[in-house]
Enzyme design. Structure first.
Site, mmCIF file in Angstrom:
data_model
loop_
_atom_site.group_PDB
_atom_site.id
_atom_site.type_symbol
_atom_site.label_atom_id
_atom_site.label_comp_id
_atom_site.label_asym_id
_atom_site.label_seq_id
_atom_site.Cartn_x
_atom_site.Cartn_y
_atom_site.Cartn_z
ATOM 1 N N GLU A 106 -11.045 0.891 18.110
ATOM 2 C CA GLU A 106 -12.098 1.199 17.325
ATOM 3 C C GLU A 106 -14.370 0.258 17.150
ATOM 4 O O GLU A 106 -14.609 -0.196 17.429
ATOM 5 C CB GLU A 106 -12.029 1.257 15.662
ATOM 6 C CG GLU A 106 -11.636 0.348 15.602
ATOM 7 C CD GLU A 106 -10.686 -0.072 13.936
ATOM 8 O OE1 GLU A 106 -11.220 -0.672 13.147
ATOM 9 O OE2 GLU A 106 -10.160 1.352 14.543
ATOM 10 N N SER A 158 -4.241 3.094 8.370
ATOM 11 C CA SER A 158 -3.257 1.220 8.834
ATOM 12 C C SER A 158 -4.195 1.277 9.934
ATOM 13 O O SER A 158 -5.332 0.035 10.006
ATOM 14 C CB SER A 158 -1.761 1.619 8.815
ATOM 15 O OG SER A 158 -1.694 2.559 9.552
ATOM 16 N N ARG A 159 -3.430 0.786 10.875
ATOM 17 C CA ARG A 159 -4.218 0.568 12.497
ATOM 18 C C ARG A 159 -4.034 1.545 13.205
ATOM 19 O O ARG A 159 -3.447 2.317 13.452
ATOM 20 C CB ARG A 159 -3.551 -0.960 12.952
ATOM 21 C CG ARG A 159 -3.249 -1.912 11.817
ATOM 22 C CD ARG A 159 -5.014 -2.868 11.943
ATOM 23 N NE ARG A 159 -5.625 -3.916 11.290
ATOM 24 C CZ ARG A 159 -5.937 -3.448 9.662
ATOM 25 N NH1 ARG A 159 -5.359 -2.852 9.394
ATOM 26 N NH2 ARG A 159 -5.649 -4.975 9.120
ATOM 27 N N ILE A 204 0.643 -1.384 -0.202
ATOM 28 C CA ILE A 204 -0.038 -0.446 -0.181
ATOM 29 C C ILE A 204 0.771 0.636 0.204
ATOM 30 O O ILE A 204 0.544 1.982 -0.836
ATOM 31 C CB ILE A 204 -1.076 0.153 1.411
ATOM 32 C CG1 ILE A 204 -2.114 -1.016 1.302
ATOM 33 C CG2 ILE A 204 -1.569 1.240 1.078
ATOM 34 C CD1 ILE A 204 -2.801 -1.606 2.939
ATOM 35 N N ASP A 227 10.947 2.896 6.984
ATOM 36 C CA ASP A 227 11.103 1.321 6.934
ATOM 37 C C ASP A 227 11.927 0.298 7.290
ATOM 38 O O ASP A 227 12.501 0.588 6.782
ATOM 39 C CB ASP A 227 10.324 0.685 5.328
ATOM 40 C CG ASP A 227 9.167 -0.504 5.562
ATOM 41 O OD1 ASP A 227 9.074 -1.286 5.894
ATOM 42 O OD2 ASP A 227 8.586 -0.451 5.034
#
Length: 255
Positions: free
Chosen positions: A182, A152-153, A75, A94
């Site tokens: 969430e 993302s999260r 992504i 990264d």
């Protein structure tokens, strides 16, 4: 959402659909950036009330702005390629730099990316190593007046640290398609009962914050791929074949 330890003890196979439509999420992130930057959500609400003033709706050109990208997997790498078209400067963090991006993406430490980015975007999976990656110790290292986008999260951002930064007017805007807590809120109609989550209510009450219900993936193509991948895993399991997308606990622990 699933206790892999318990599943392993009980001999239960847990499978995922690891990649169903990276384009959907990458494109959604672009939409959230422009919605925040150009104040589209505020303009829409104004004109619905027949208020056609533009005071307070000024944005900025994306051209030559510095975009930070945390995570350059399937992504994140697509997002980089899209942003290249806007002629932005791209800085990424990264643990495994993507060689396909070496011509136009510069890899830096996370602190360097936070400090330099006009817009910070997050495309990381949630592992113990990425939980609260954005926290009270580094959130104020981000450039004041920058934008923060998370598709993302939710657990990658410490919600309490985010609220503190918003209270200090540190961001020009924050867009969240995910939220740390969430599970008890998203995908449910709370319009009558309300939300019993003080942090979420603070986010929703801040005019600089946009929250959507974990829907960046939600395209026809992505849902079709999810269904296909799920059926494939079920078929492999029922036929006593190797489940190619089974989640292995030992691999998760290494992350």
């Amino acid at each position: 959402m699933v206790s892999l330890e318990t599943a392993e003890e009980l001999g239960i196979t847990v499978a995922a659909v690891p990649s169903y439509s990276p384009y959907a999420v990458a494109e959604y992130a672009i939409g959230m950036i422009q919605m925040l930057n150009r104040k589209l959500y505020r303009a829409y609400n104004r004109t619905r009330e027949c208020n056609f003033e533009i005071d307070g709706l000024m944005g900025m050109n994306l051209y030559q702005k510095t975009i930070g990208i945390l995570g350059t997997g399937s992504i994140g790498s697509l997002f980089c390629k899209i942003m290249k078209g806007f002629e932005c400067k791209l800085l990424a963090f990264d643990t495994k730099p993507n060689p396909d991006l070496s011509d136009f993406v510069e890899y830096k430490s996370i602190d360097e990316v936070l400090a330099a980015s006009d817009i910070l975007t997050i495309f990381l999976p949630l592992f113990p190593s990425t939980h609260h990656l954005i926290n009270s110790e580094n959130i104020f290292k981000m450039k004041k007046g920058s934008y923060l986008i998370n598709v993302s999260r939710g657990g990658i951002i410490d919600s309490k640290a985010l609220i503190k930064a918003l209270n200090h007017d540190h961001f020009s805007g924050v867009a969240l398609d995910v939220y740390e807590y969430e599970d008890s809120i998203f995908y449910k109609d709370r319009s009558t009962s309300g939300v019993q989550d003080e942090t979420m209510m603070r986010l929703l009450g801040n005019p600089k914050v946009v929250v959507t219900s974990h829907m960046a993936f939600f395209t026809q193509e992505a849902v079709s791929a999810i269904m296909s991948g799920t059926i494939t895993s079920l078929s492999q399991f029922l036929n006593n074949e190797k489940v190619e997308n089974a989640i292995k606990l030992e691999e998760i622990k290494l992350r």
